[in-house]
Motif scaffolding. Sequence first.
Motif, mmCIF file in Angstrom:
data_model
loop_
_atom_site.group_PDB
_atom_site.id
_atom_site.type_symbol
_atom_site.label_atom_id
_atom_site.label_comp_id
_atom_site.label_asym_id
_atom_site.label_seq_id
_atom_site.Cartn_x
_atom_site.Cartn_y
_atom_site.Cartn_z
ATOM 1 N N SER A 270 0.824 -1.219 0.000
ATOM 2 C CA SER A 270 0.000 0.000 0.000
ATOM 3 C C SER A 270 0.852 1.261 0.000
ATOM 4 O O SER A 270 0.394 2.336 0.385
ATOM 5 N N ASP A 271 2.121 1.117 -0.384
ATOM 6 C CA ASP A 271 3.046 2.242 -0.594
ATOM 7 C C ASP A 271 3.530 2.875 0.710
ATOM 8 O O ASP A 271 3.846 4.068 0.743
ATOM 9 N N VAL A 272 3.585 2.093 1.798
ATOM 10 C CA VAL A 272 4.196 2.563 3.043
ATOM 11 C C VAL A 272 5.667 2.150 3.023
ATOM 12 O O VAL A 272 5.985 0.985 2.797
ATOM 13 N N LYS A 273 6.555 3.107 3.266
ATOM 14 C CA LYS A 273 7.998 2.827 3.290
ATOM 15 C C LYS A 273 8.372 2.220 4.639
ATOM 16 O O LYS A 273 8.072 2.792 5.695
ATOM 17 N N ILE A 274 9.039 1.048 4.624
ATOM 18 C CA ILE A 274 9.420 0.355 5.859
ATOM 19 C C ILE A 274 10.928 0.175 5.869
ATOM 20 O O ILE A 274 11.499 -0.376 4.926
ATOM 21 N N VAL A 275 11.571 0.649 6.941
ATOM 22 C CA VAL A 275 13.016 0.483 7.116
ATOM 23 C C VAL A 275 13.238 -0.333 8.382
ATOM 24 O O VAL A 275 12.792 0.049 9.467
ATOM 25 N N ILE A 276 13.927 -1.464 8.241
ATOM 26 C CA ILE A 276 14.154 -2.394 9.353
ATOM 27 C C ILE A 276 15.611 -2.318 9.767
ATOM 28 O O ILE A 276 16.511 -2.600 8.971
ATOM 29 N N ASP A 277 15.859 -1.927 11.018
ATOM 30 C CA ASP A 277 17.213 -1.895 11.555
ATOM 31 C C ASP A 277 17.598 -3.310 11.963
ATOM 32 O O ASP A 277 17.070 -3.865 12.930
ATOM 33 N N MET A 278 18.527 -3.902 11.220
ATOM 34 C CA MET A 278 18.895 -5.299 11.440
ATOM 35 C C MET A 278 19.756 -5.485 12.686
ATOM 36 O O MET A 278 20.050 -6.622 13.080
ATOM 37 N N SER A 279 20.168 -4.394 13.310
ATOM 38 C CA SER A 279 20.973 -4.511 14.526
ATOM 39 C C SER A 279 20.130 -4.884 15.739
ATOM 40 O O SER A 279 20.657 -5.192 16.790
ATOM 41 N N HIS A 280 18.811 -4.828 15.604
ATOM 42 C CA HIS A 280 17.947 -5.070 16.760
ATOM 43 C C HIS A 280 16.808 -6.009 16.379
ATOM 44 O O HIS A 280 15.653 -5.748 16.680
ATOM 45 N N LEU A 281 17.134 -7.117 15.715
ATOM 46 C CA LEU A 281 16.110 -8.075 15.309
ATOM 47 C C LEU A 281 15.792 -9.045 16.437
ATOM 48 O O LEU A 281 16.695 -9.474 17.155
ATOM 49 N N PRO A 282 14.518 -9.430 16.582
ATOM 50 C CA PRO A 282 14.204 -10.503 17.529
ATOM 51 C C PRO A 282 14.714 -11.842 17.005
ATOM 52 O O PRO A 282 14.861 -12.035 15.799
ATOM 53 N N THR A 283 14.973 -12.765 17.913
ATOM 54 C CA THR A 283 15.470 -14.088 17.540
ATOM 55 C C THR A 283 14.303 -14.995 17.177
ATOM 56 O O THR A 283 13.322 -15.102 17.913
ATOM 57 N N ASP A 284 14.404 -15.623 16.009
ATOM 58 C CA ASP A 284 13.403 -16.602 15.579
ATOM 59 C C ASP A 284 13.589 -17.869 16.415
ATOM 60 O O ASP A 284 14.630 -18.532 16.337
ATOM 61 N N LEU A 285 12.580 -18.226 17.214
ATOM 62 C CA LEU A 285 12.703 -19.357 18.132
ATOM 63 C C LEU A 285 12.848 -20.685 17.399
ATOM 64 O O LEU A 285 13.426 -21.635 17.925
ATOM 65 N N SER A 286 12.325 -20.784 16.168
ATOM 66 C CA SER A 286 12.398 -22.042 15.429
ATOM 67 C C SER A 286 13.776 -22.289 14.829
ATOM 68 O O SER A 286 14.189 -23.428 14.637
ATOM 69 N N GLY B 69 16.648 -20.073 15.812
ATOM 70 C CA GLY B 69 17.684 -19.528 16.686
ATOM 71 C C GLY B 69 18.468 -18.400 16.051
ATOM 72 O O GLY B 69 19.501 -17.973 16.585
ATOM 73 N N LYS B 70 17.982 -17.886 14.907
ATOM 74 C CA LYS B 70 18.693 -16.823 14.201
ATOM 75 C C LYS B 70 17.886 -15.531 14.232
ATOM 76 O O LYS B 70 16.670 -15.546 14.399
ATOM 77 N N ASN B 71 18.591 -14.406 14.057
ATOM 78 C CA ASN B 71 17.939 -13.105 13.966
ATOM 79 C C ASN B 71 17.560 -12.873 12.507
ATOM 80 O O ASN B 71 18.418 -12.592 11.669
ATOM 81 N N SER B 72 16.270 -12.978 12.199
ATOM 82 C CA SER B 72 15.856 -12.874 10.804
ATOM 83 C C SER B 72 14.447 -12.333 10.684
ATOM 84 O O SER B 72 13.648 -12.412 11.625
ATOM 85 N N LEU B 73 14.155 -11.794 9.505
ATOM 86 C CA LEU B 73 12.823 -11.360 9.130
ATOM 87 C C LEU B 73 12.756 -11.422 7.612
ATOM 88 O O LEU B 73 13.683 -10.960 6.923
ATOM 89 N N PHE B 74 11.683 -12.022 7.075
ATOM 90 C CA PHE B 74 11.534 -12.202 5.625
ATOM 91 C C PHE B 74 12.736 -12.941 5.018
ATOM 92 O O PHE B 74 13.170 -12.618 3.915
ATOM 93 N N ASN B 75 13.306 -13.878 5.754
ATOM 94 C CA ASN B 75 14.468 -14.652 5.280
ATOM 95 C C ASN B 75 15.697 -13.779 5.017
ATOM 96 O O ASN B 75 16.578 -14.164 4.238
ATOM 97 N N VAL B 76 15.757 -12.635 5.650
ATOM 98 C CA VAL B 76 16.966 -11.809 5.644
ATOM 99 C C VAL B 76 17.572 -11.906 7.036
ATOM 100 O O VAL B 76 16.874 -11.716 8.037
ATOM 101 N N TYR B 77 18.857 -12.211 7.110
ATOM 102 C CA TYR B 77 19.505 -12.518 8.385
ATOM 103 C C TYR B 77 20.457 -11.402 8.803
ATOM 104 O O TYR B 77 21.056 -10.718 7.966
ATOM 105 N N ALA B 78 20.579 -11.243 10.109
ATOM 106 C CA ALA B 78 21.557 -10.316 10.684
ATOM 107 C C ALA B 78 22.751 -11.127 11.159
ATOM 108 O O ALA B 78 22.629 -11.962 12.058
ATOM 109 N N GLN B 79 23.907 -10.902 10.540
ATOM 110 C CA GLN B 79 25.123 -11.626 10.883
ATOM 111 C C GLN B 79 26.051 -10.719 11.692
ATOM 112 O O GLN B 79 26.316 -9.583 11.310
#
Length: 321
Positions: A98-114, A116-126
Amino acid sequence: GKELGYDFIKENENAFLFKLNYDIEGHFGTINNYNNIAIGTSGYFIQYLYPDFKTGSSIYIDDYSYDELIKFKRIYLAGFNYHNKEKAEHLLKELAKSDVKIVIDMSHLPTDLSTGKNSLFNVYAQEINFNASFPVIEIDGSQFKLPFQSERYESWKTYYLDGDIKKIQGSLYFTYPELIYWGVDKETENINYLGFNLIYYCVENKTEELIQLFNKIFELNDNIVPERVLVPIDIEYNLLNDNICINSDYDNVNTNLAYLDCFSSFRELENEENLLIVNKGETNINIEYPMFKISFICSIIGVISLMSLWILTLFIYKKKK
């Protein structure tokens, strides 16, 4: 300050003094119109760079509805969380469509419990650490070296991006494998991922190059302020009955009163920056002790238990004697 109706009065080496011009006598509230929202425990850092961001009342993405967030042009996520990851990702995808701009700071991602990695939309924070100096980064095809504040940090612990990134917008110069600090989602360009903890770095060490970079990422100028309008409101305090009555002729008015969890009302109460928001009409607020009945019952049980223990101890003592 001038854009918001303030006159500059004086300054010294420690402070600036401003005076707000308004023609309202008695109580007043403020109607604030923000174009953007920051969600998460670290989201407020963006306000130091872009005043037109408000801080969300919850750090959980899925606590918000689509109708709440579609009002904003941009969403910045930093230190956020979710109750249900699939629901949160679906909500963000719908907003991006719907044309909303979203910026995700990868330095503060929650941990995926399944995983054990910090990820969202299959993008990982290393995780990565920079010691003593930062490498050269690319900004718009040119190279720039961030100054390292060695007197404050012995090392800079941060994160780079990995995973399903459609377009690499920014990375370290001359590194292999490529270390990405800015990428675009594989499905929509309205979702951007930002690494290296650059927002916080810029707040600590403001550099013109980073400001220009953020202006491009957010598609926003850093000199835009939110629209604020002062409006009169009536507030009556009935302290004997623990009651506050507020009358307003406008909706979405920040009353400047602290929002407390002991407030209860038949009308829905909202908070903004921990301040009470009311809508048009009369709002009656009762001040009640949270969990009063349960606390009272627990206290009674505690007193009875203590007396029973004392009587039992006295009985045993007399029997032994």
